[in-house]
Design a protein around this motif. Structure first.
Motif, short mmCIF file in Angstrom:
data_model
loop_
_atom_site.label_atom_id
_atom_site.label_comp_id
_atom_site.label_asym_id
_atom_site.label_seq_id
_atom_site.Cartn_x
_atom_site.Cartn_y
_atom_site.Cartn_z
N UNK A 186 0.81 -1.23 0.00
CA UNK A 186 0.00 0.00 0.00
C UNK A 186 0.84 1.27 0.00
N UNK A 187 2.16 1.13 -0.08
CA UNK A 187 3.04 2.29 -0.19
C UNK A 187 3.73 2.20 -1.56
N UNK A 188 3.02 2.66 -2.56
CA UNK A 188 3.46 2.45 -3.93
C UNK A 188 4.00 3.72 -4.59
N UNK A 189 3.23 4.79 -4.48
CA UNK A 189 3.59 6.02 -5.19
C UNK A 189 4.77 6.71 -4.53
N UNK A 207 -3.37 11.09 -1.72
CA UNK A 207 -4.47 10.16 -1.49
C UNK A 207 -3.95 8.85 -0.90
N UNK A 208 -2.79 8.42 -1.36
CA UNK A 208 -2.18 7.22 -0.81
C UNK A 208 -1.90 7.39 0.69
N UNK A 209 -1.37 8.54 1.07
CA UNK A 209 -1.05 8.78 2.48
C UNK A 209 -2.34 8.91 3.30
N UNK A 210 -3.37 9.56 2.75
CA UNK A 210 -4.65 9.65 3.45
C UNK A 210 -5.18 8.25 3.77
N UNK A 211 -5.09 7.34 2.80
CA UNK A 211 -5.58 5.97 3.00
C UNK A 211 -4.77 5.27 4.09
N UNK A 212 -3.48 5.50 4.12
CA UNK A 212 -2.64 4.89 5.15
C UNK A 212 -3.00 5.44 6.53
N UNK A 213 -3.24 6.73 6.62
CA UNK A 213 -3.59 7.36 7.90
C UNK A 213 -4.94 6.87 8.41
N UNK A 218 8.17 5.13 -4.99
CA UNK A 218 8.57 4.88 -6.39
C UNK A 218 8.71 3.39 -6.64
N UNK A 219 7.76 2.64 -6.09
CA UNK A 219 7.77 1.18 -6.28
C UNK A 219 7.62 0.87 -7.77
N UNK A 220 8.45 0.00 -8.30
CA UNK A 220 8.36 -0.27 -9.74
C UNK A 220 7.02 -0.88 -10.13
N UNK A 221 6.46 -0.38 -11.20
CA UNK A 221 5.20 -0.92 -11.72
C UNK A 221 5.49 -2.17 -12.54
N UNK A 222 4.44 -2.89 -12.89
CA UNK A 222 4.62 -4.08 -13.73
C UNK A 222 5.24 -3.71 -15.06
N UNK A 223 4.86 -2.55 -15.57
CA UNK A 223 5.45 -2.09 -16.83
C UNK A 223 6.95 -1.84 -16.67
N UNK A 224 7.34 -1.22 -15.56
CA UNK A 224 8.75 -0.93 -15.32
C UNK A 224 9.56 -2.21 -15.06
N UNK A 225 8.93 -3.20 -14.45
CA UNK A 225 9.62 -4.48 -14.23
C UNK A 225 9.89 -5.21 -15.54
N UNK A 226 9.05 -4.95 -16.53
CA UNK A 226 9.23 -5.49 -17.88
C UNK A 226 9.41 -7.02 -17.87
#
Length: 307
Positions: free
Chosen positions: A41-44, A220-226, A47-55
């Protein structure tokens, strides 16, 4: 002949892209060495690599903990060694990529022998903290282990608790264990350090990426975590760069402009600390990630080290 490769570097230096490119060239997989990417849940903001970036390249030690669970250097070394052994058994060269230098040091140099946790002592400490507060517990720690207390924030509940637990369990300060020599690693590493020659370019990339994170929904990601049960702003995951500043903004403690300025500044400071760590590492092969042939130089060095 090496057992594994480590690709280390400061934030925003292009570690992920280089790691994926090397993994594809070497027909191997990536083991993440990042203390923030372990959390779901801590993605953005990480800078967690996306599936596209993992290639298509498998990545390990990502999304293995809930945001409010603990994860230590010892946990990382155990998990990483398991992944190294698994990849070696498959005839693959483990490629360890990331920027948590403490984990890199623990993996390369070994860990100190620490006493195991005592749940009854820990419960007693937490009960005491509930009555007195963590700043008061920090003062208690300063009385018995001033070295450790000096490097901990007065509200760092997890680390204060652990340091007091060790002292009350053994009669010895935590710092005395950490100053002991370690056994060292069982692996032979080639360690490549991405050291940008153009510091301004790195700083510009950091600012651009931070602004892009906000556009991608970081707040929004941080709001969800909080909003999650168990949220505590002092837990380890929330001390990650960017998250601390976002929490301050969302809590009404700083303005939006201050959030941006503090977030970018903190990320630049992180990059500076990461590069300072790397400079202290012996046998580090330094490569400028912004050079035109960073990939070719890295691949050539790996191939030579495998002979």
């Amino acid at each position: 002949m090496i057992d594994a490769v480590m690709i280390l570097g400061p934030t925003a230096s292009g570690k992920t892209a280089l790691g994926v490119k090397l993994a594809k060239a070497l027909s191997t997989e990536v083991i993440s060495i990042d203390s923030a990417l372990v959390y779901r849940s801590m993605n953005i903001g990480t800078a967690k690599p996306t599936e596209e970036e993992k290639d298509g390249v498998p990545h390990w030690l990502i999304d293995i903990r809930e945001p409010f669970e603990s994860y230590s250097a010892a946990d990382f070394v155990r998990d990483c060694e398991n992944e190294i052994d698994r990849l070696q058994s498959q005839g693959k060269l483990p490629l360890i990529v990331g920027g948590t230098m403490l984990y890199a040091k623990a993996l390369k140099d070994g860990l100190n022998e620490m006493p195991t946790s005592d749940l009854s002592i820990r419960a007693s400490i937490e009960e005491e903290a509930a009555r007195l507060g963590w700043p008061a517990m920090h003062e208690k720690l300063a009385d018995v282990d001033p070295v450790t207390a000096a490097r901990l924030h007065r509200t760092d509940a997890q680390r204060i608790s652990r340091a007091l637990e060790v002292y009350r369990q053994t009669g010895r300060p935590l710092s005395s264990y950490q100053s002991q020599p370690t056994a060292g690693t069982k692996y032979r590493f080639l360690t490549i350090g991405l050291m940008p020659g153009d510091r301004k370019r790195l700083h510009d990339r950091i600012e651009k990426r931070f602004l892009q994170m906000i556009e991608d929904g970081f707040l929004d990601e941080v709001k969800a975590l909080m909003a999650q049960p168990g949220f505590e702003r002092e837990c380890p995951s929330m001390r990650a760069v960017g998250y601390r500043q976002a929490i301050e903004y969302l809590s009404g403690e700083i303005t939006y402009a201050e959030f941006i300025a503090k977030g970018v500044a903190a990320t630049r400071q992180l990059a500076k600390r990461q590069m300072t760590w790397m400079r202290s590492m012996p046998d580090l092969l330094t490569i400028d990630p912004f050079s035109e042939d960073a990939f070719g130089i890295s691949l050539s060095a790996i191939e030579k080290a495998r002979i």
